[in-house]
Design a protein around this motif. Structure first.
Motif, PDB file in Angstrom:
ATOM      1  N   UNK A  40       0.832  -1.200   0.000  1.00 33.79           N
ATOM      2  CA  UNK A  40       0.000   0.000   0.000  1.00 33.79           C
ATOM      3  C   UNK A  40       0.867   1.251   0.000  1.00 33.79           C
ATOM      4  N   UNK A  41       0.423   2.298  -0.573  1.00 35.76           N
ATOM      5  CA  UNK A  41      -0.813   2.549  -1.255  1.00 35.76           C
ATOM      6  C   UNK A  41      -0.631   2.453  -2.761  1.00 35.76           C
ATOM      7  N   UNK A  42       0.565   2.716  -3.197  1.00 35.69           N
ATOM      8  CA  UNK A  42       0.819   2.850  -4.629  1.00 35.69           C
ATOM      9  C   UNK A  42       0.475   1.647  -5.474  1.00 35.69           C
ATOM     10  N   UNK A  43       0.636   0.445  -4.958  1.00 33.77           N
ATOM     11  CA  UNK A  43       0.429  -0.754  -5.769  1.00 33.77           C
ATOM     12  C   UNK A  43      -1.033  -1.171  -5.874  1.00 33.77           C
ATOM     13  N   UNK A  44      -1.949  -0.455  -5.238  1.00 37.11           N
ATOM     14  CA  UNK A  44      -3.360  -0.851  -5.249  1.00 37.11           C
ATOM     15  C   UNK A  44      -3.922  -0.887  -6.669  1.00 37.11           C
ATOM     16  N   UNK A  45      -3.687   0.139  -7.438  1.00 36.18           N
ATOM     17  CA  UNK A  45      -4.233   0.183  -8.801  1.00 36.18           C
ATOM     18  C   UNK A  45      -3.661  -0.964  -9.640  1.00 36.18           C
ATOM     19  N   UNK A  94       3.586 -13.672  -4.188  1.00 32.01           N
ATOM     20  CA  UNK A  94       3.980 -12.716  -5.213  1.00 32.01           C
ATOM     21  C   UNK A  94       3.788 -11.329  -4.623  1.00 32.01           C
ATOM     22  N   UNK A  95       4.891 -10.636  -4.380  1.00 33.66           N
ATOM     23  CA  UNK A  95       4.870  -9.303  -3.799  1.00 33.66           C
ATOM     24  C   UNK A  95       4.744  -8.279  -4.921  1.00 33.66           C
ATOM     25  N   UNK A  96       3.711  -7.447  -4.862  1.00 35.89           N
ATOM     26  CA  UNK A  96       3.470  -6.429  -5.891  1.00 35.89           C
ATOM     27  C   UNK A  96       3.914  -5.062  -5.410  1.00 35.89           C
ATOM     28  N   UNK A  97       4.701  -4.405  -6.242  1.00 32.65           N
ATOM     29  CA  UNK A  97       5.156  -3.036  -5.976  1.00 32.65           C
ATOM     30  C   UNK A  97       4.732  -2.148  -7.137  1.00 32.65           C
ATOM     31  N   UNK A  98       4.526  -0.865  -6.853  1.00 29.54           N
ATOM     32  CA  UNK A  98       4.260   0.082  -7.925  1.00 29.54           C
ATOM     33  C   UNK A  98       5.547   0.416  -8.668  1.00 29.54           C
ATOM     34  N   UNK A  99       6.623   0.650  -7.890  1.00 32.95           N
ATOM     35  CA  UNK A  99       7.912   0.978  -8.492  1.00 32.95           C
ATOM     36  C   UNK A  99       9.037   0.454  -7.597  1.00 32.95           C
ATOM     37  N   UNK A 125       6.705  -5.855 -10.299  1.00 33.65           N
ATOM     38  CA  UNK A 125       6.568  -4.405 -10.191  1.00 33.65           C
ATOM     39  C   UNK A 125       6.058  -3.823 -11.497  1.00 33.65           C
ATOM     40  N   UNK A 126       5.250  -2.804 -11.383  1.00 33.55           N
ATOM     41  CA  UNK A 126       4.787  -2.112 -12.580  1.00 33.55           C
ATOM     42  C   UNK A 126       5.942  -1.370 -13.230  1.00 33.55           C
ATOM     43  N   UNK A 127       6.744  -0.691 -12.401  1.00 32.31           N
ATOM     44  CA  UNK A 127       7.863   0.093 -12.920  1.00 32.31           C
ATOM     45  C   UNK A 127       9.161  -0.297 -12.222  1.00 32.31           C
ATOM     46  N   UNK A 128      10.214  -0.364 -12.984  1.00 31.49           N
ATOM     47  CA  UNK A 128      11.545  -0.645 -12.451  1.00 31.49           C
ATOM     48  C   UNK A 128      12.466   0.480 -12.894  1.00 31.49           C
ATOM     49  N   UNK A 129      13.098   1.132 -11.921  1.00 34.13           N
ATOM     50  CA  UNK A 129      14.043   2.224 -12.197  1.00 34.13           C
ATOM     51  C   UNK A 129      15.428   1.779 -11.743  1.00 34.13           C
ATOM     52  N   UNK A 130      16.099   0.923 -12.508  1.00 36.26           N
ATOM     53  CA  UNK A 130      17.379   0.355 -12.067  1.00 36.26           C
ATOM     54  C   UNK A 130      18.485   1.394 -11.910  1.00 36.26           C
ATOM     55  N   UNK A 131      18.366   2.545 -12.531  1.00 41.66           N
ATOM     56  CA  UNK A 131      19.373   3.591 -12.405  1.00 41.66           C
ATOM     57  C   UNK A 131      19.450   4.180 -11.007  1.00 41.66           C
ATOM     58  N   UNK A 153       0.911   8.631 -11.632  1.00 47.12           N
ATOM     59  CA  UNK A 153      -0.147   7.942 -12.358  1.00 47.12           C
ATOM     60  C   UNK A 153      -0.155   6.452 -12.056  1.00 47.12           C
ATOM     61  N   UNK A 154      -1.298   5.838 -12.268  1.00 47.02           N
ATOM     62  CA  UNK A 154      -1.502   4.401 -12.063  1.00 47.02           C
ATOM     63  C   UNK A 154      -1.090   3.983 -10.656  1.00 47.02           C
ATOM     64  N   UNK A 155      -1.401   4.832  -9.687  1.00 45.45           N
ATOM     65  CA  UNK A 155      -1.101   4.537  -8.288  1.00 45.45           C
ATOM     66  C   UNK A 155       0.051   5.329  -7.718  1.00 45.45           C
ATOM     67  N   UNK A 156       0.942   5.795  -8.575  1.00 41.75           N
ATOM     68  CA  UNK A 156       2.078   6.594  -8.101  1.00 41.75           C
ATOM     69  C   UNK A 156       1.620   8.039  -7.934  1.00 41.75           C
ATOM     70  N   UNK A 157       2.094   8.669  -6.857  1.00 42.26           N
ATOM     71  CA  UNK A 157       1.589  10.001  -6.550  1.00 42.26           C
ATOM     72  C   UNK A 157       2.714  11.002  -6.318  1.00 42.26           C
ATOM     73  N   UNK A 158       2.306  12.240  -6.276  1.00 37.03           N
ATOM     74  CA  UNK A 158       3.167  13.350  -5.858  1.00 37.03           C
ATOM     75  C   UNK A 158       2.364  14.096  -4.807  1.00 37.03           C
TER      76      UNK A 158
END
Length: 174
Positions: A40-45, A94-99, A125-131, A153-158
């Motif tokens: 939670x919370x980002x991975x809900x969507x 299976x662990x779900x992450x937004x990023x 994960x929906x998004x992977x930022x390996x950098x 977007x898609x669960x990720x916020x500012x």
């Protein structure tokens, strides 16, 4: 995706990729008792969209984490603030992450969940930022690899805004 262009992933692109992940995960877990654990919370969507595309039995559960430490410790200390309700002993998880970016929070979660002795423990994960990676963590299922950009977007916020946007795009951090 070139790193000199701002990230912009459209709704049809996200939906298609989540559909493909659903098929891949369903194939890989055809014989298991799967627990899908969303952070939670980002991975809900992402969790809702992905689990609708699974063709295998699963239990959906949630956990939440918080980082403490403020600006003096930018990566802070991670702790679980809402734990899983399901017993994961002997189950496929299976662990779900937004990023996944630095890998610090995910590393903590993987150590904590592995101590509960699941049959298997994998990350999607929906998004992977390996950098941005500081800690090497295994990520078996990746929606999109993105450059080091702040995205919403898609669960990720500012600042709790933009979470419900049906596309993923780069923004200037607040």
């Amino acid at each position: 995706m070139p790193s000199d262009r701002p990230v912009h992933i459209t709704r049809p692109e996200v939906e298609a990729r989540i559909g493909a992940l659903g098929k891949e995960i369903s194939r890989d877990y055809a014989d298991g008792r799967l627990v899908v654990a969303a952070v939670l919370r980002g991975a809900v969507y992402f969790a809702v969209d992905l689990t609708r595309r699974l063709s295998v039995p699963f239990t959906l559960d949630f956990l939440a984490i918080s980082r403490f430490g403020g600006t003096a410790r930018p990566h802070g200390v991670v702790r679980i603030t809402k734990d899983l309700d399901e017993n994961i002993y002997g189950r496929d998880v299976l662990l779900l992450e937004d990023i996944v970016d630095t890998g610090l929070s995910l590393s903590y979660l993987l150590r904590t969940l592995a101590a509960r002795e699941p049959a298997s423990l994998k990350v999607c994960t929906l998004l992977d930022a390996p950098g941005r990676r500081i800690v090497d963590v295994p990520v078996e299922y990746v929606g999109f690899r993105i450059p080091d950009q702040f995205v919403v977007g898609w669960g990720l916020d500012a600042g709790q805004s933009h979470r419900g946007e049906m596309a993923i795009r780069a923004v200037q951090p607040e």
